[in-house]
Write a protein that holds these residues in place. Structure first.
Motif, PDB file in Angstrom:
ATOM      1  N   ALA A   8       0.848  -1.192   0.000  1.00  0.00           N
ATOM      2  CA  ALA A   8       0.000   0.000   0.000  1.00  0.00           C
ATOM      3  C   ALA A   8       0.879   1.235   0.000  1.00  0.00           C
ATOM      4  CB  ALA A   8      -0.923   0.025   1.216  1.00  0.00           C
ATOM      5  N   VAL A   9       0.473   2.222  -0.783  1.00  0.00           N
ATOM      6  CA  VAL A   9       1.118   3.533  -0.757  1.00  0.00           C
ATOM      7  C   VAL A   9       0.531   4.266   0.444  1.00  0.00           C
ATOM      8  CG1 VAL A   9       1.469   5.709  -1.960  1.00  0.00           C
ATOM      9  CG2 VAL A   9       1.410   3.566  -3.253  1.00  0.00           C
ATOM     10  N   VAL A  10       1.383   4.563   1.431  1.00  0.00           N
ATOM     11  CA  VAL A  10       0.885   5.158   2.669  1.00  0.00           C
ATOM     12  C   VAL A  10       1.101   6.669   2.739  1.00  0.00           C
ATOM     13  CG1 VAL A  10       1.131   2.989   3.943  1.00  0.00           C
ATOM     14  CG2 VAL A  10       3.019   4.644   3.955  1.00  0.00           C
ATOM     15  N   TRP A  11       1.941   7.194   1.845  1.00  0.00           N
ATOM     16  CA  TRP A  11       2.179   8.643   1.811  1.00  0.00           C
ATOM     17  C   TRP A  11       2.814   8.990   0.478  1.00  0.00           C
ATOM     18  CZ3 TRP A  11       6.111  12.314   1.527  1.00  0.00           C
ATOM     19  CH2 TRP A  11       5.776  13.599   1.976  1.00  0.00           C
ATOM     20  N   VAL A  12       2.463  10.159  -0.054  1.00  0.00           N
ATOM     21  CA  VAL A  12       3.067  10.676  -1.290  1.00  0.00           C
ATOM     22  C   VAL A  12       3.385  12.143  -1.072  1.00  0.00           C
ATOM     23  CG1 VAL A  12       2.728  11.149  -3.746  1.00  0.00           C
ATOM     24  CG2 VAL A  12       1.747   9.080  -2.749  1.00  0.00           C
ATOM     25  N   GLY A  13       4.607  12.538  -1.406  1.00  0.00           N
ATOM     26  CA  GLY A  13       4.988  13.926  -1.258  1.00  0.00           C
ATOM     27  C   GLY A  13       6.450  14.142  -1.589  1.00  0.00           C
ATOM     28  N   PRO A  14       6.995  15.302  -1.189  1.00  0.00           N
ATOM     29  CA  PRO A  14       8.372  15.652  -1.504  1.00  0.00           C
ATOM     30  C   PRO A  14       9.386  14.630  -0.963  1.00  0.00           C
ATOM     31  CG  PRO A  14       7.177  17.554  -0.680  1.00  0.00           C
ATOM     32  CD  PRO A  14       6.293  16.368  -0.476  1.00  0.00           C
ATOM     33  N   GLN A  15      10.530  14.611  -1.615  1.00  0.00           N
ATOM     34  CA  GLN A  15      11.540  13.588  -1.317  1.00  0.00           C
ATOM     35  C   GLN A  15      12.019  13.597   0.136  1.00  0.00           C
ATOM     36  OE1 GLN A  15      14.987  13.712  -3.863  1.00  0.00           O
ATOM     37  NE2 GLN A  15      15.823  11.816  -3.028  1.00  0.00           N
ATOM     38  N   GLU A  16      12.325  14.756   0.676  1.00  0.00           N
ATOM     39  CA  GLU A  16      12.922  14.783   2.016  1.00  0.00           C
ATOM     40  C   GLU A  16      12.000  14.192   3.090  1.00  0.00           C
ATOM     41  OE1 GLU A  16      14.848  18.044   5.004  1.00  0.00           O
ATOM     42  OE2 GLU A  16      15.273  18.246   2.860  1.00  0.00           O
ATOM     43  N   PRO A  17      10.738  14.638   3.189  1.00  0.00           N
ATOM     44  CA  PRO A  17       9.879  13.988   4.178  1.00  0.00           C
ATOM     45  C   PRO A  17       9.602  12.524   3.826  1.00  0.00           C
ATOM     46  CG  PRO A  17       8.690  15.766   3.074  1.00  0.00           C
ATOM     47  CD  PRO A  17      10.103  15.806   2.585  1.00  0.00           C
ATOM     48  N   ALA A  18       9.535  12.187   2.543  1.00  0.00           N
ATOM     49  CA  ALA A  18       9.324  10.789   2.156  1.00  0.00           C
ATOM     50  C   ALA A  18      10.460   9.920   2.683  1.00  0.00           C
ATOM     51  CB  ALA A  18       9.223  10.661   0.640  1.00  0.00           C
ATOM     52  N   GLU A  19      11.682  10.413   2.580  1.00  0.00           N
ATOM     53  CA  GLU A  19      12.832   9.664   3.109  1.00  0.00           C
ATOM     54  C   GLU A  19      12.722   9.481   4.618  1.00  0.00           C
ATOM     55  OE1 GLU A  19      16.087  12.043   1.704  1.00  0.00           O
ATOM     56  OE2 GLU A  19      16.220  10.960  -0.189  1.00  0.00           O
ATOM     57  N   LEU A  20      12.285  10.535   5.310  1.00  0.00           N
ATOM     58  CA  LEU A  20      12.135  10.456   6.765  1.00  0.00           C
ATOM     59  C   LEU A  20      11.087   9.415   7.146  1.00  0.00           C
ATOM     60  CD1 LEU A  20      12.599  11.469   9.681  1.00  0.00           C
ATOM     61  CD2 LEU A  20      10.841  13.194   9.217  1.00  0.00           C
ATOM     62  N   TYR A  21       9.895   9.489   6.557  1.00  0.00           N
ATOM     63  CA  TYR A  21       8.826   8.556   6.915  1.00  0.00           C
ATOM     64  C   TYR A  21       9.205   7.131   6.549  1.00  0.00           C
ATOM     65  CZ  TYR A  21       6.376  13.032   6.940  1.00  0.00           C
ATOM     66  OH  TYR A  21       6.025  14.337   7.150  1.00  0.00           O
TER      67      TYR A  21
ATOM     68  N   ALA B 296       9.134  -1.004   0.529  1.00  0.00           N
ATOM     69  CA  ALA B 296       9.631  -0.977  -0.847  1.00  0.00           C
ATOM     70  C   ALA B 296      10.585   0.213  -0.952  1.00  0.00           C
ATOM     71  CB  ALA B 296       8.474  -0.808  -1.823  1.00  0.00           C
ATOM     72  N   PRO B 297      11.516   0.199  -1.898  1.00  0.00           N
ATOM     73  CA  PRO B 297      12.361   1.375  -2.093  1.00  0.00           C
ATOM     74  C   PRO B 297      11.490   2.585  -2.458  1.00  0.00           C
ATOM     75  CG  PRO B 297      13.184  -0.499  -3.359  1.00  0.00           C
ATOM     76  CD  PRO B 297      11.841  -0.890  -2.811  1.00  0.00           C
ATOM     77  N   LEU B 298      11.937   3.766  -2.090  1.00  0.00           N
ATOM     78  CA  LEU B 298      11.210   4.978  -2.475  1.00  0.00           C
ATOM     79  C   LEU B 298      11.135   5.028  -3.994  1.00  0.00           C
ATOM     80  CD1 LEU B 298      12.533   7.865  -0.207  1.00  0.00           C
ATOM     81  CD2 LEU B 298      10.268   6.834  -0.193  1.00  0.00           C
ATOM     82  N   GLU B 299       9.996   5.482  -4.473  1.00  0.00           N
ATOM     83  CA  GLU B 299       9.849   5.562  -5.924  1.00  0.00           C
ATOM     84  C   GLU B 299       9.153   6.864  -6.277  1.00  0.00           C
ATOM     85  OE1 GLU B 299       6.203   3.120  -8.065  1.00  0.00           O
ATOM     86  OE2 GLU B 299       7.594   1.972  -6.870  1.00  0.00           O
ATOM     87  N   ALA B 300       9.611   7.455  -7.379  1.00  0.00           N
ATOM     88  CA  ALA B 300       9.002   8.707  -7.825  1.00  0.00           C
ATOM     89  C   ALA B 300       7.560   8.441  -8.230  1.00  0.00           C
ATOM     90  CB  ALA B 300       9.792   9.300  -8.987  1.00  0.00           C
ATOM     91  N   ALA B 301       6.704   9.379  -7.842  1.00  0.00           N
ATOM     92  CA  ALA B 301       5.263   9.204  -8.151  1.00  0.00           C
ATOM     93  C   ALA B 301       4.968   9.617  -9.572  1.00  0.00           C
ATOM     94  CB  ALA B 301       4.450  10.037  -7.185  1.00  0.00           C
TER      95      ALA B 301
END
Length: 95
Positions: A65-78, A90-95
């Motif tokens: 499940a995609v639990v959050w979508v947004g800018p890279q820096e907060p995505a890396e934190l979450y 899963a590895p971070l992936e560009a939306a």
């Protein structure tokens, strides 16, 4: 014979937005529903318990499940916070 030089079209600035990134939780045989839902509420901003349960069920039944979508820096934190809490990510992936 004279030559006329025409000005080139001016450079146009094209704004490109930074891409958003998807934080994706994967299903595993280790984490309980309760643990996954609790982590989502704890680490994902504005996550409600009801939404966390919906996403937890999606992880279980659909495998992710995609639990959050947004800018890279907060995505890396979450992503890192959920990973440290023991969730399979899963590895971070560009939306």
């Amino acid at each position: 014979m004279s030559t006329q030089v025409l000005p080139e079209k001016g450079s146009q600035i094209v704004r490109q937005h930074y891409p958003n990134y998807k934080v994706i939780v994967l299903n595993d045989d280790v984490n309980t529903f309760e643990h996954v839902a609790r982590c989502l509420v704890q680490y994902i901003p504005c996550m409600t318990p009801d939404r966390a349960w919906e996403l937890t069920n999606q992880v279980h039944y659909e495998g992710q499940a995609v639990v959050w979508v947004g800018p890279q820096e907060p995505a890396e934190l979450y992503h890192e916070q959920l990973k440290r809490a023991g969730l399979t990510m899963a590895p971070l992936e560009a939306a």
